[in-house]
Design a protein around this motif. Structure first.
Motif, PDB file in Angstrom:
ATOM      1  N   MET A 133       0.579  -1.264  -0.146  1.00 20.25           N
ATOM      2  CA  MET A 133      -0.266   0.132   0.355  1.00 20.25           C
ATOM      3  C   MET A 133       0.615   1.296   0.023  1.00 20.25           C
ATOM      4  O   MET A 133      -0.013   2.527  -0.046  1.00 20.25           O
ATOM      5  CB  MET A 133      -0.873  -0.168   1.512  1.00 20.25           C
ATOM      6  CG  MET A 133      -2.170  -0.967   1.088  1.00 20.25           C
ATOM      7  SD  MET A 133      -3.369  -0.661  -0.630  1.00 20.25           S
ATOM      8  CE  MET A 133      -4.066   0.917   0.006  1.00 20.25           C
ATOM      9  N   MET A 134       1.884   1.085  -0.220  1.00 21.01           N
ATOM     10  CA  MET A 134       3.360   2.222  -0.218  1.00 21.01           C
ATOM     11  C   MET A 134       3.283   2.297  -2.208  1.00 21.01           C
ATOM     12  O   MET A 134       3.955   3.823  -2.221  1.00 21.01           O
ATOM     13  CB  MET A 134       4.362   1.987   0.194  1.00 21.01           C
ATOM     14  CG  MET A 134       4.288   2.491   2.123  1.00 21.01           C
ATOM     15  SD  MET A 134       4.221   4.420   2.213  1.00 21.01           S
ATOM     16  CE  MET A 134       4.795   4.806   0.904  1.00 21.01           C
ATOM     17  N   ASN A 135       3.065   1.529  -2.868  1.00 19.77           N
ATOM     18  CA  ASN A 135       3.064   1.060  -3.757  1.00 19.77           C
ATOM     19  C   ASN A 135       2.124   1.578  -4.613  1.00 19.77           C
ATOM     20  O   ASN A 135       1.201   0.614  -5.721  1.00 19.77           O
ATOM     21  CB  ASN A 135       3.838  -0.297  -4.290  1.00 19.77           C
ATOM     22  CG  ASN A 135       4.577  -0.376  -5.640  1.00 19.77           C
ATOM     23  OD1 ASN A 135       5.279   0.557  -5.827  1.00 19.77           O
ATOM     24  ND2 ASN A 135       4.429  -0.784  -6.066  1.00 19.77           N
ATOM     25  N   ILE A 136       1.711   2.500  -4.588  1.00 23.35           N
ATOM     26  CA  ILE A 136       0.622   2.818  -4.702  1.00 23.35           C
ATOM     27  C   ILE A 136       0.150   4.622  -5.869  1.00 23.35           C
ATOM     28  O   ILE A 136       1.088   5.198  -5.566  1.00 23.35           O
ATOM     29  CB  ILE A 136      -1.109   2.989  -4.082  1.00 23.35           C
ATOM     30  CG1 ILE A 136      -0.497   3.866  -3.186  1.00 23.35           C
ATOM     31  CG2 ILE A 136      -0.839   1.602  -2.977  1.00 23.35           C
ATOM     32  CD1 ILE A 136      -1.581   4.008  -1.952  1.00 23.35           C
ATOM     33  N   SER A 137      -0.509   4.973  -6.209  1.00 29.07           N
ATOM     34  CA  SER A 137      -1.123   5.984  -6.640  1.00 29.07           C
ATOM     35  C   SER A 137      -2.554   6.306  -6.476  1.00 29.07           C
ATOM     36  O   SER A 137      -3.651   5.851  -6.303  1.00 29.07           O
ATOM     37  CB  SER A 137      -0.754   6.245  -7.940  1.00 29.07           C
ATOM     38  OG  SER A 137       0.612   6.279  -8.553  1.00 29.07           O
ATOM     39  N   VAL A 138      -2.889   7.485  -6.402  1.00 26.36           N
ATOM     40  CA  VAL A 138      -4.933   8.200  -5.902  1.00 26.36           C
ATOM     41  C   VAL A 138      -5.223   9.061  -7.254  1.00 26.36           C
ATOM     42  O   VAL A 138      -4.159   9.991  -7.826  1.00 26.36           O
ATOM     43  CB  VAL A 138      -4.289   9.245  -5.031  1.00 26.36           C
ATOM     44  CG1 VAL A 138      -5.162   9.678  -4.910  1.00 26.36           C
ATOM     45  CG2 VAL A 138      -3.141   8.650  -3.657  1.00 26.36           C
ATOM     46  N   GLN A 139      -6.469   8.476  -7.914  1.00 27.94           N
ATOM     47  CA  GLN A 139      -7.082   9.089  -8.817  1.00 27.94           C
ATOM     48  C   GLN A 139      -8.630   8.916  -7.814  1.00 27.94           C
ATOM     49  O   GLN A 139      -9.043   9.208  -8.376  1.00 27.94           O
ATOM     50  CB  GLN A 139      -6.511   8.048 -10.228  1.00 27.94           C
ATOM     51  CG  GLN A 139      -7.704   8.259 -11.181  1.00 27.94           C
ATOM     52  CD  GLN A 139      -6.836   8.107 -12.758  1.00 27.94           C
ATOM     53  OE1 GLN A 139      -7.998   6.728 -12.300  1.00 27.94           O
ATOM     54  NE2 GLN A 139      -7.146   8.111 -13.794  1.00 27.94           N
ATOM     55  N   GLY A 140      -7.987  11.086  -8.162  1.00 25.55           N
ATOM     56  CA  GLY A 140      -9.587  11.307  -7.222  1.00 25.55           C
ATOM     57  C   GLY A 140      -9.722  10.760  -6.133  1.00 25.55           C
ATOM     58  O   GLY A 140      -9.158  10.702  -5.316  1.00 25.55           O
ATOM     59  N   ASP A 141     -11.261  10.054  -5.769  1.00 26.74           N
ATOM     60  CA  ASP A 141     -11.277   9.281  -4.976  1.00 26.74           C
ATOM     61  C   ASP A 141     -11.272   7.692  -4.648  1.00 26.74           C
ATOM     62  O   ASP A 141     -11.637   6.467  -3.984  1.00 26.74           O
ATOM     63  CB  ASP A 141     -12.642   9.635  -4.601  1.00 26.74           C
ATOM     64  CG  ASP A 141     -13.987   8.448  -5.225  1.00 26.74           C
ATOM     65  OD1 ASP A 141     -13.549   8.046  -6.582  1.00 26.74           O
ATOM     66  OD2 ASP A 141     -15.308   9.147  -5.059  1.00 26.74           O
ATOM     67  N   LYS A 142     -10.271   7.393  -5.480  1.00 25.33           N
ATOM     68  CA  LYS A 142      -9.436   6.042  -5.817  1.00 25.33           C
ATOM     69  C   LYS A 142      -8.364   5.814  -5.591  1.00 25.33           C
ATOM     70  O   LYS A 142      -7.371   6.258  -5.761  1.00 25.33           O
ATOM     71  CB  LYS A 142     -10.893   5.112  -6.885  1.00 25.33           C
ATOM     72  CG  LYS A 142     -12.120   5.054  -7.143  1.00 25.33           C
ATOM     73  CD  LYS A 142     -12.211   4.480  -8.959  1.00 25.33           C
ATOM     74  CE  LYS A 142     -13.112   4.238  -9.484  1.00 25.33           C
ATOM     75  NZ  LYS A 142     -14.282   5.599  -8.314  1.00 25.33           N
ATOM     76  N   ILE A 143      -7.840   4.394  -5.173  1.00 19.51           N
ATOM     77  CA  ILE A 143      -6.342   3.776  -5.207  1.00 19.51           C
ATOM     78  C   ILE A 143      -6.301   2.923  -5.907  1.00 19.51           C
ATOM     79  O   ILE A 143      -7.010   2.235  -5.738  1.00 19.51           O
ATOM     80  CB  ILE A 143      -5.801   3.336  -3.705  1.00 19.51           C
ATOM     81  CG1 ILE A 143      -6.294   4.958  -2.341  1.00 19.51           C
ATOM     82  CG2 ILE A 143      -4.946   2.639  -3.438  1.00 19.51           C
ATOM     83  CD1 ILE A 143      -6.162   3.876  -1.361  1.00 19.51           C
ATOM     84  N   ILE A 144      -4.965   3.212  -6.563  1.00 22.77           N
ATOM     85  CA  ILE A 144      -4.220   2.609  -8.268  1.00 22.77           C
ATOM     86  C   ILE A 144      -3.672   2.142  -7.252  1.00 22.77           C
ATOM     87  O   ILE A 144      -2.061   2.651  -7.096  1.00 22.77           O
ATOM     88  CB  ILE A 144      -4.305   3.770  -9.455  1.00 22.77           C
ATOM     89  CG1 ILE A 144      -5.649   4.399  -9.696  1.00 22.77           C
ATOM     90  CG2 ILE A 144      -3.731   1.960  -9.846  1.00 22.77           C
ATOM     91  CD1 ILE A 144      -4.900   4.919 -10.830  1.00 22.77           C
ATOM     92  N   LYS A 145      -4.149   0.837  -6.873  1.00 21.74           N
ATOM     93  CA  LYS A 145      -2.452  -0.472  -6.077  1.00 21.74           C
ATOM     94  C   LYS A 145      -1.803  -1.088  -7.374  1.00 21.74           C
ATOM     95  O   LYS A 145      -1.733  -1.725  -8.660  1.00 21.74           O
ATOM     96  CB  LYS A 145      -3.272  -1.069  -5.839  1.00 21.74           C
ATOM     97  CG  LYS A 145      -2.185  -2.458  -4.715  1.00 21.74           C
ATOM     98  CD  LYS A 145      -2.985  -3.783  -4.115  1.00 21.74           C
ATOM     99  CE  LYS A 145      -2.005  -4.372  -3.339  1.00 21.74           C
ATOM    100  NZ  LYS A 145      -2.737  -5.035  -2.634  1.00 21.74           N
ATOM    101  N   LYS A 146      -0.536  -0.269  -6.870  1.00 17.17           N
ATOM    102  CA  LYS A 146       0.437  -0.978  -8.369  1.00 17.17           C
ATOM    103  C   LYS A 146       0.939  -2.037  -8.647  1.00 17.17           C
ATOM    104  O   LYS A 146       1.473  -2.800  -7.435  1.00 17.17           O
ATOM    105  CB  LYS A 146       1.684   0.344  -8.843  1.00 17.17           C
ATOM    106  CG  LYS A 146       1.557   1.217  -8.849  1.00 17.17           C
ATOM    107  CD  LYS A 146       0.597   1.514  -9.930  1.00 17.17           C
ATOM    108  CE  LYS A 146       0.885   3.264 -10.582  1.00 17.17           C
ATOM    109  NZ  LYS A 146      -0.215   3.236 -12.110  1.00 17.17           N
TER     110      LYS A 146
END
Length: 448
Positions: A290-303
């Motif tokens: 969960m440190m390897n993520i990005s934020v798009q609006g109110d959604k979390i993109i888990k890489k």
């Protein structure tokens, strides 16, 4: 003869546009396949755009300093009839009557683009694309209005969405007449005006700096301007929080001193601390996805992939962040090779656009400049960045089964900046603690 449309190629998932810095070919010049036609610059790297076909350059659709979107046609190349396989598919299906018609449409597009550039011009450091100029002409937007529109594009440039939003707010805002109106009308307008103003906030104009005759005025470089804007955008986007921790790297220091000479002799490259630290960070990211993520609006993109950005200094003083793809899949030798390759090519300005794309977490070594710690700014759209401080020889308390004693150890501070919108203090602290544990558990018998 057939016409081929040279388009701006895709240069990475986060690159949507580029600025034309120079044309290497003039109208009428003969071009060979894979020969560079023009040079472009993005906020990441400079590059060349090659031709896909042999032919003659017949038209340039953009000028130097114009901003071009990925996929836009930037030039027309006339090819021989036999090379029709290189031309766009629709052109191959056109009839003899449709070909002149298509050519006429292209010519009309070029003429229209030239005409739309007349009402407004690029002023100062603001460049307007032909699309924005065309919209400004059609909607009757003056030069002053266009210069006042806040830009959300690269380097503060006005995008299509910016000018559309401005037009929408302008059309919805009431027209305030200087002459007195009926009481009810004035009241109604006074209620609407503040709301309309809130829709289009104006960027405050900075106060001019007064310089004396002895001061030297230096123009910021193009990359410097872009970095400046990205840093401001990052601070305004992410809620920055820092966690600090100190790691004992004595075992790593001694191990490297033991192996660096043989590594240099065998591989012809230096064995630095960077690949060791990057390996530890990759392992920690695997432990804390969960440190390897990005934020798009109110959604979390888990890489899915762990792609480590490695901040590297350029000869002109600016920084660039080449990316080590799938860093958790590399052994220490592979990591060392990749780190050295990217660092060398960054210093020589030979990085490819793909080398700086797709990063999911960034590491910066502020210790290179003598700093013992720092508070780095997050590299958007990532949510964390780790700063490595200088390694120092310090007195420390050493715990042993026989008791505690004072000894000389090699230690370093690590500063972890993370986005508090999605990373809480527990996760941010646990992650950097895991990096510390991996470094302090170094196997001194390890081979490379």
């Amino acid at each position: 003869m057939a016409k081929f449309e040279l388009k701006l190629p895709k240069m990475g998932e986060s690159v949507a546009e580029a600025t034309i810095t120079s044309w290497l070919k003039d109208v009428g010049d003969t071009i060979e396949a894979d020969e560079a036609v023009l040079e472009i610059a993005t906020d990441k790297v400079d590059s060349e755009v090659p031709s896909e076909v042999d032919g003659v350059l017949v038209e340039k659709l953009f000028d130097v300093d114009d901003v071009v979107q990925v996929g836009q046609t930037i030039a027309i190349i006339e090819t021989e009839g036999g090379s029709s396989i290189e031309v766009k598919a629709p052109a191959a299906e056109t009839t003899q009557q449709e070909v002149p018609k298509a050519a006429a449409e292209v010519a009309q597009t070029v003429v229209a683009a030239k005409e739309t550039a007349q009402p407004v011009i690029s002023s100062g450091d603001r460049f307007y694309s032909p699309l924005v100029k065309n919209i400004a002409k059609e909607e009757g937007i003056s030069q002053a209005e266009l210069d006042a529109i806040p830009g959300t594009g690269k380097d503060g440039r006005v995008t299509k969405n910016d000018i559309k939003s401005y037009l929408q707010s302008r059309s919805s805002a009431p027209i305030v007449d200087k002459q007195p109106k009926a009481t009810e009308e004035v009241k109604a307008e006074s209620k609407v005006e503040p709301a309309a103003e809130q829709k289009t906030p104006q960027t405050p104009t900075p106060k001019p700096v007064v310089s004396s005759g002895d001061d030297e005025i230096i123009e910021m470089t193009r990359m410097g301007k872009l970095i400046s804007k990205h840093m401001i955008d990052s601070v305004q986007t992410s809620a920055h929080v820092q966690s600090f921790i100190e790691a004992d790297v004595t075992e790593i220091w001694d191990w490297r001193n033991k192996h660096k000479a043989n590594f240099k002799k065998r591989e012809g490259e230096n064995l630095t601390f960077t690949p060791i630290f990057m390996e530890a960070v990759a392992k920690a990211l695997r432990d804390f996805p969960m440190m390897n993520i990005s934020v798009q609006g109110d959604k979390i993109i888990k890489k899915k992939h762990i792609n480590l950005g490695m901040a590297a200094a350029l000869p002109d003083g600016n920084l660039i962040v080449p990316v080590i793809k799938d860093a958790d899949q590399l052994n220490l030798l592979g990591m060392a090779k990749k780190v050295n390759d990217l660092a060398n090519r960054a210093r020589e300005n030979n990085l490819n656009p793909d080398d700086i794309q797709g990063g999911t977490y960034t590491v910066t070594n502020v210790g290179t400049f003598g700093s013992i710690m720092g508070t780095p700014i997050i590299n958007q759209p990532q949510v964390g960045i780790l700063a490595l401080g200088a390694i120092r020889k310090v007195p420390a308390v050493i715990e042993t089964p026989q008791g505690d004693f004072i000894g000389i150890r090699y230690k370093m501070f690590m500063s972890h900046s993370y986005d508090h919108r999605v990373v809480n203090g527990a996760l941010g602290g646990q992650f950097v603690k895991a990096v510390k544990d991996y470094l302090e558990a170094w196997d001194t018998n390890r081979e490379i």
